[in-house]
Design a protein around this motif. Sequence first.
Motif, PDB file in Angstrom:
ATOM      1  N   SER A 149      -1.164  -4.562  -0.787  1.00 50.28           N
ATOM      2  CA  SER A 149      -2.421  -4.522  -0.049  1.00 50.28           C
ATOM      3  C   SER A 149      -3.586  -5.017  -0.902  1.00 50.28           C
ATOM      4  N   GLU A 150      -3.464  -4.930  -2.234  1.00 54.48           N
ATOM      5  CA  GLU A 150      -4.514  -5.502  -3.068  1.00 54.48           C
ATOM      6  C   GLU A 150      -4.510  -7.029  -2.972  1.00 54.48           C
ATOM      7  N   ILE A 160      -5.978  -0.715  -3.254  1.00 52.83           N
ATOM      8  CA  ILE A 160      -5.953  -0.992  -1.816  1.00 52.83           C
ATOM      9  C   ILE A 160      -7.342  -1.378  -1.334  1.00 52.83           C
ATOM     10  N   GLY A 161      -8.328  -0.548  -1.689  1.00 51.49           N
ATOM     11  CA  GLY A 161      -9.684  -0.770  -1.196  1.00 51.49           C
ATOM     12  C   GLY A 161     -10.256  -2.101  -1.635  1.00 51.49           C
ATOM     13  N   SER A 162      -9.951  -2.497  -2.874  1.00 49.77           N
ATOM     14  CA  SER A 162     -10.534  -3.739  -3.367  1.00 49.77           C
ATOM     15  C   SER A 162      -9.848  -4.965  -2.763  1.00 49.77           C
ATOM     16  N   GLY A 163      -8.815  -4.730  -1.965  1.00 53.93           N
ATOM     17  CA  GLY A 163      -8.149  -5.862  -1.303  1.00 53.93           C
ATOM     18  C   GLY A 163      -8.997  -6.469  -0.206  1.00 53.93           C
ATOM     19  N   GLY A 164      -9.799  -5.639   0.464  1.00 53.75           N
ATOM     20  CA  GLY A 164     -10.672  -6.155   1.522  1.00 53.75           C
ATOM     21  C   GLY A 164      -9.885  -6.723   2.701  1.00 53.75           C
ATOM     22  N   ALA A 189      -1.788   5.513   0.035  1.00 54.63           N
ATOM     23  CA  ALA A 189      -3.143   5.381   0.570  1.00 54.63           C
ATOM     24  C   ALA A 189      -3.928   6.674   0.430  1.00 54.63           C
ATOM     25  N   LYS A 197      -5.886   3.853  -4.746  1.00 54.21           N
ATOM     26  CA  LYS A 197      -6.931   3.672  -3.738  1.00 54.21           C
ATOM     27  C   LYS A 197      -7.839   2.500  -4.099  1.00 54.21           C
ATOM     28  N   ILE A 198      -8.132   2.390  -5.401  1.00 54.93           N
ATOM     29  CA  ILE A 198      -8.977   1.271  -5.840  1.00 54.93           C
ATOM     30  C   ILE A 198      -8.276  -0.056  -5.537  1.00 54.93           C
ATOM     31  N   GLY A 216      -4.600  -7.872   1.349  1.00 50.51           N
ATOM     32  CA  GLY A 216      -5.684  -7.334   2.144  1.00 50.51           C
ATOM     33  C   GLY A 216      -5.239  -6.663   3.441  1.00 50.51           C
ATOM     34  N   PHE A 217      -6.230  -6.326   4.231  1.00 47.10           N
ATOM     35  CA  PHE A 217      -5.991  -5.602   5.480  1.00 47.10           C
ATOM     36  C   PHE A 217      -5.126  -6.412   6.434  1.00 47.10           C
TER      37      PHE A 217
END
Lengths: 620, 379
Positions: B280-281, B246-250, B337, B243-244, B284-285
């Motif tokens: 995804s890191e 993926i999330g830190s990909g922005g 995810a 999760k970290i 990103g999105f």
Amino acid sequence: MPYFHKLKNYTHESNQFKKRMLKAAILLTLLLVLLIARLFNLQIFNYKLYSALATNNQLEYVPIEPNRGLIYDRNGILLAENLPAFSLNIAVDRIKNLEATINNLKTIIDITPKDIQQFKRSLQQKHRQLQLPLKIKLTQEEIASFYVNQYRFPGISLDTKMIRHYPLAEDIVTALGYVGRISKQDWQGIDSENYKNSDFIGKVGLEKYYETKLRGKIGYKVVEIDANGRPVRTIKIIPPTPGANIYLTIDSKLQKIALEALDKEQGAVVAIDPNNGEILALVSKPTYDPNLFTSGIDSDTFNKLQFSSNKPMYNRATRSIFPFGSTIKPFIALQALDTGTITPNFKISDPGWFKLENSKQPPYRDWQHGGHGIVDVAKAITESCNVFFYTISTKLGIAKIDDILERFGFGSKTNIDIAEESSGIIPSPKWKMKNTGKHWYPGDTIISSIGQGDMKTTPLQLANGIAAIANHGKRYQPHLLLATQTIDKARAMQEPFALPPITLKNPNTWNIVINAMHDVVMNPSGSAYTRFGPNPAYSVAGKTGTAQLYHHKIVNENPTPESEEGTPKHLRNHSLFIAFAPIENPQIALAIVVENNKMAPKVARKILDYYLVDAVQQKN
Amino acid sequence: MVNYNLLSNSNQKTWDKILAKVWQRSHLDFMLLCGILLLGLFGVGILYSASGKSMVLVWHQAANFGVAFIVLFIFAQIPASRYRPLVPWIFGMVLLMLFAVVSVGAVNRGVQRWLNFGLVRFQPSELMKLAMPMMLAWYLCNKTFPLRIKDLFFSCIIIVVPALVIAKQPDLGTAILVMATGGFVLLLAGITWQLIFGVSFLLMTAAPIVWHFMHDYQKMRLFSFWSPENDPFGSGYNIIQSKIAIGSGGWFGKGWLHGSQTYLQFLPVRSTDFIFAVYSEEFGFIGCLLLFAVFAYIIGRSLYIGTHAQDTFSRLLVGSLVLSFFTSFFVNIGMVAGILPVVGVPLPLISYGGSSLITFMASFGIIMSVQTHRKLIGS
């Protein structure tokens, strides 16, 4: 017909299937949107959180210890340095089973139960560091065998640590003190940020007093670490600020001479430069090796030192309080003359005893049977006549006696720059009532006048007092710090700090007392004449004293060997001696206490000979 | 010059004709192939980053792709009608192999999934991902719709028996995939809503029983799915780190080869099951949307082929294969995810490894074959 039926069925089915496919496609799209929503939530909505977590993951601030400031004596001789040593460190958070890990380590490194005990103690501390040392000062073999086996021990590492080292060891510990492991109590008073990942702190003496100066400021290495905690690369370095180097007023050679002069006896020596309050020697004997503490002392050794009957860790020079004995006499003589209580010509006839008028008490005796004959103030000092001082004390009263002593700094701390200091006692009626619940009797004044009873001083106060006499009343704060040298190399000298001087109505009074003190040493009738020895190469003034133990009836200034023989060593009186030299231009003022031995003037002779003759010759 | 030009022009035309002919004979679907190759390129690119710039791994995966493409090519050559009569036999054999794995399979990481034939080791559970949809399609294609209870019952047996055996290996991920795929096929074949609800209800009541038979580590996974923060260094670690990542990909990611979670090795099994977190890191999105678009394109094209297939068997077969592909995709991303429990399901065509790649390429071969072996009727 069957064919037609089948065909119709076929198209119907195909349409049905298309509808279902559409439904399925919608379902898939919904699921896809669900995933996208989730990603949006993680990557956009919670970006800050996860971004911070990722940074947290990857960066570690590794503290860099500042180099502790070095300590030199006044002549630039190194007294405290830092030597590199290998220590075995455990990253506690990364190890699941500490017990098993330590047991495994035991197979390659000699880890004693004491090491483990010490480790566990630091483990329980609140301000725990990331890396805790299990063993400090590994041997070459241990270092080698650890490196061979390192792969077996993730989370364990070898670190070079700077370990404090005192080249002069026990010679200098009285002033220097030492650094030791940070204890629970230590954490309370310090900025724990600045002590991350460090194990040692100044415990006693100058090392403690100037901790902030010596410590410096911690630096950081910002490193990127991988999931196993291994550093990958260094991002940046915030360098530590090394501690300041300090120079002491101590003359380490003089210090050593003083220690040697005490020979096998216990006692204390304080030498001060009267012109500025610089302490030239601060000796307490027996002494101990401060290097025992620098890599963490084990409790056995510590207890042995702490509870030894001769108390090596007790700083006699600044903490022990002794009765003044006759060393109090010059101070009282000054007050008697200055207040006009007596004139320089005032004389008494000493029969060898003194009796208060209208008192049923037995008489107060002089140490010399039969008395000193006709005695004036100068003779009273030179020969240390008790009856003279008994007499004038009744005229002066305790208030005036206390007044002069307090003006010389007795009864309160000198504020020397080490924390271990006693204030001594200058008793007054008020003090006596408060501490014993008894009234002040005239007899209390009488025994106070010869420095017995409750009159107590530390060797440091005594040295400070005689320095003021040497200086004709000019007083300085005694101190050990000579200069500070910070990283920019500017050596800042410590300015002497003047204290309120003692002014006498008639300055000549100083000379009367000082001349009498000169006779103490130089006149064959002087109480120190024999033990100081003849023909010093400098002019010297002194005063002997005896700190009475177990209230001997008679205070014997010059005990004969016969009188000493019957007394067990530890019950024998302490001998005191105060002195300064040269008289016309004082360079050094001394206070010496030798426990259970009368040799104090001898010790003074050796010190003065060195400082005023040998050292000067060596310089030239 | 002019002559030459004419000559070359006509030459060009002949070549074009020959190429068109060859292409037609290859029985490949151009549009689908483009999507697959695109995903393959994505996969190799991410793998290079995920593996810590290991060219060895990249070449190995490229070789896997080569083999898988040959498999695809072979399957594309065989018209569905050719093996349709053999389907029950194929299914039976794969099922037998599964049983064999459970009893004598090679032990790999403590779980038995592989049959060892000396040089070649492979997972029969992967084959089941092909055999089961085939079997269902075969069984259902001449039934009347909506299904009768009897047919439904047998369909359920076709789904549940292999799924149980796979779960026994234990390979919960594949078992769930097989089940889900089967469920999808039934859905496509046409079952009433009442039945869907009924089955869901049954599943919910069965959950505690399933729980009882689950391995401890499977239970841990489920636990940590529900609350990963309870045990951040134990079973929850994977999910938290993923999760970290993926999330830190922005929005736009940290850039290719610059994912800190990846190259500092905080991400677990990043070349295989968690490769999406790596992607995804770093991208990103927006990058994720792009990847999803490619997946959606492949699935869309396959669904199109399915709807335009000429017989029920082909339709059901294609539909179920696509849904199996989608399920893998959904379960993998959902797990990485953190919205589904961690079950070992690779991201199709992207994750490192040959077994699942070959299976999916085979199914695309089958799908292409359905598209390219159409009989020209009505024209």
